[in-house]
Write a protein that holds these residues in place. Structure first.
Motif, short mmCIF file in Angstrom:
data_model
loop_
_atom_site.label_atom_id
_atom_site.label_comp_id
_atom_site.label_asym_id
_atom_site.label_seq_id
_atom_site.Cartn_x
_atom_site.Cartn_y
_atom_site.Cartn_z
N SER A 66 31.86 86.98 23.77
CA SER A 66 33.21 86.50 24.10
C SER A 66 33.25 84.99 24.30
O SER A 66 34.32 84.39 24.28
CB SER A 66 33.73 87.21 25.36
N THR A 104 32.66 88.78 16.50
CA THR A 104 32.71 88.37 17.90
C THR A 104 33.07 89.60 18.73
O THR A 104 33.24 90.70 18.19
CB THR A 104 33.78 87.29 18.15
N HIS A 108 36.88 87.67 22.76
CA HIS A 108 36.74 86.24 22.46
C HIS A 108 38.14 85.64 22.33
O HIS A 108 39.06 86.29 21.82
CB HIS A 108 35.97 86.06 21.14
#
Length: 556
Positions: A66, A104, A108
């Protein structure tokens, strides 16, 4: 062949969550690693590959990031990281970060923005598609963690692609802004002083245009490897080299799912336009089968293993560079898988496996606990598991009637990733000396017999054997740079090969079985120096009797 420091190095992988807990919360951390650097210095390794320590909600044990420029709270602070990095460098140990940029976390900031609207500036950072006209998913691709690779998002009435967990949306590498942000982040870490990157599933970053349907696998979906070695992957890695990697003297290795030998020659070619080396997985599939994929308890045929490793040794010779490994955080323990983890043969076979891989051409990787001969863990209920891949596979394959619960429990117990993720066994005190409290995952109950405290002080231990192997590599250009030639190709028990550099030669015999076997030593090696063996009385006689799991290396 050009000499490079990373070719002469031995890399040690740390899975931080399971390495050493310094603050008693049951989870390994950065200060725990710092406190064990003297142990790694004693072992003799040159580089630590650090599995992800970035900020993460931990859906996939840190491989869902994140924030790439912050440390996970459970692992400590950036100050703790800086101290660990500085201490490692003081001891002559380099740090290789885990770069996870195929995807990701859905937490994020880029993805939080991307899902807000179709015209958000971050929308094109990820791969969004509408349903097909008939209302079905955008295509038939499957997730590595079971089920489809598409997740519906009602905010914009569209689906996003996730080749792994639905909390791991894939980045759109075709967007130049994504690439630049990734390169900027890499440069931030290089400026901090890290020494390189292991790149998670980097072969998947370039998706095939149009995202077409593909042939389906055992779960009814197209394998997640559908996007491996895509049309722009080499172009993007060359851009990464120019904009980031060339800014420091780095070590780089790409985890390349679905990589072929021909593709590896492009990824890891000696002109260093892309990566230094790749992790290939062909030898990790040597005990898979067509019906259940990796989820099987079948044992490998050594002849197939020899063919695969020899193809990579010969295929990359003078063109690129090999990585050498039996274990990592995604694989079960090698002594339980390729050796024999019984009390009688565990240490002998662990040393044999180490000899076999460390004497080849390439950079060896040691996974935490491998240097102790740590074994698979006797997980006896599904509740013992923590790994998303194993848990999801159990439910999917049993509910579809493709595996019985009994067979699936045996399979995930044998091949599941959690085998490598049990706590490092430091001593015979409570919780194996890993923590002062009950850890996040069960401790292997054999820690009272298998632990570092015992082995560091015992001359015939697996630890001491690894120490000797690593020292030999540091002292011998023949072991690092010599060519490789397989002998006894069709032998079902013995893996044997010759290394050559100029006038120097060594021969390696590794018995992968409990059978006692006699071999005829080539004349040029008779009565020559035994470089290393896992039996103390090994001799370079004209006829060598190889005992169960015996390994012997003789130098001309």
């Amino acid at each position: 062949m050009e000499k490079r420091w990373w070719k002469e190095s031995v890399v040690y992988q740390i899975y931080p969550r399971s390495f050493c807990d310094s603050n008693g919360d049951g989870i390994g951390d950065l200060n725990g690693i710092t406190g064990k650097l003297d142990y790694l210095k004693e072992l003799g390794i040159d580089v630590i590959w650090l599995s992800p320590v970035y900020k993460s909600p931990n859906d996939d044990n840190g491989y869902d990031i994140s924030d790439y420029q912050a440390i996970m709270d459970e692992f400590g602070t950036m100050e703790d990281f800086d101290r660990m990095l500085a201490t490692a460098h003081e001891k002559g140990i380099k740090i290789m970060m885990d770069l996870v940029v195929n995807h990701t976390s859905d937490e994020h900031k880029w993805f939080i923005e991307s899902r807000k609207s179709t015209d958000n500036p971050y929308r094109d950072y990820y791969i969004w598609r509408p349903a097909k006209e008939d209302g079905s998913l955008p295509n038939n691709w499957g997730s590595c963690f079971s089920g489809p690779a598409w997740e519906y998002d009602k905010t914009t009435d569209m689906y996003f692609l996730h080749l792994f967990s639905k909390k791991q949306p894939d980045l759109n590498w075709d967007n130049p802004a994504v690439r630049q942000d990734v390169f900027d982040m890499m440069n931030w870490w290089l400026k901090k002083g890290v020494d390189g990157f292991r790149m998670d599933v980097i072969s998947l970053i370039s998706k095939e245009p149009g995202l077409p349907d593909k042939e389906t696998g055992i779960n009814g979906y197209a394998t997640f490897n559908v996007s491996a070695n895509g049309p722009h992957v080499h172009e993007y890695l060359q851009e990464m080299r120019q904009k980031a990697l060339n800014n420091a003297d780095t070590i780089t290795v790409g985890e390349c799912s679905g990589v072929t030998l021909e593709e590896a020659k492009k990824y890891a070619r000696s002109d260093e336009k892309e990566l230094n080396m790749v992790f290939q997985f062909e030898h990790m599939d040597v005990d898979s089968d067509e019906k259940a994929g990796k989820w099987t308890t079948r044992k490998m045929d050594l002849r197939n293993l020899k063919k695969i490793l020899t193809r990579w040794q010969k295929g990359l010779q003078d063109i690129a560079w090999n990585s050498l490994y039996w274990e990592n955080h995604d694989q079960p323990r090698s002594v339980s898988r390729f050796g024999n983890d019984s009390d009688e043969y565990r240490e002998i076979s662990a040393k044999m496996l180490a000899t076999c891989i460390h004497m080849m051409q390439g950079t060896p990787y040691v996974y935490q606990g491998e240097e102790l001969g740590m074994t698979n863990c006797p997980f006896n209920t599904l509740d013992n598991f923590r790994d998303l891949e194993s848990i999801n596979a159990f439910h999917e394959l049993t509910e579809q009637g493709k595996m019985t619960e009994e067979d699936m429990m045996a399979a995930i117990g044998y091949k599941g990733r959690d085998n490598a993720r049990t706590p490092m066994q430091w001593d015979d005190s409570a919780y194996a000396g890993f923590s002062t409290t009950n850890p996040w995952i069960m401790v292997n109950p054999n820690y009272t017999k298998i632990n570092a405290k015992d082995q560091v002080n015992r001359e015939d231990s697996v630890f001491k054997y690894y120490q000797k192997l690593i020292k030999l590599r540091h002292e011998s250009e023949l072991i690092v740079y010599g060519t490789y030639d397989l002998i006894l190709d069709d032998d079902k028990d013995i893996y044997a090969y010759i290394r050559t550099l100029g006038d120097e030669k060594l021969i390696v015999y590794c018995n992968f079985s409990e059978n006692t076997r006699e071999v005829e030593l080539p004349e040029e090696f008779v009565n020559k120096k035994v470089l290393i063996s896992n039996y103390s009385d090994a001799k370079a006689n004209q006829k060598i009797t190889l005992r169960p799991y015996e390994a012997i290396v003789i130098q001309k």
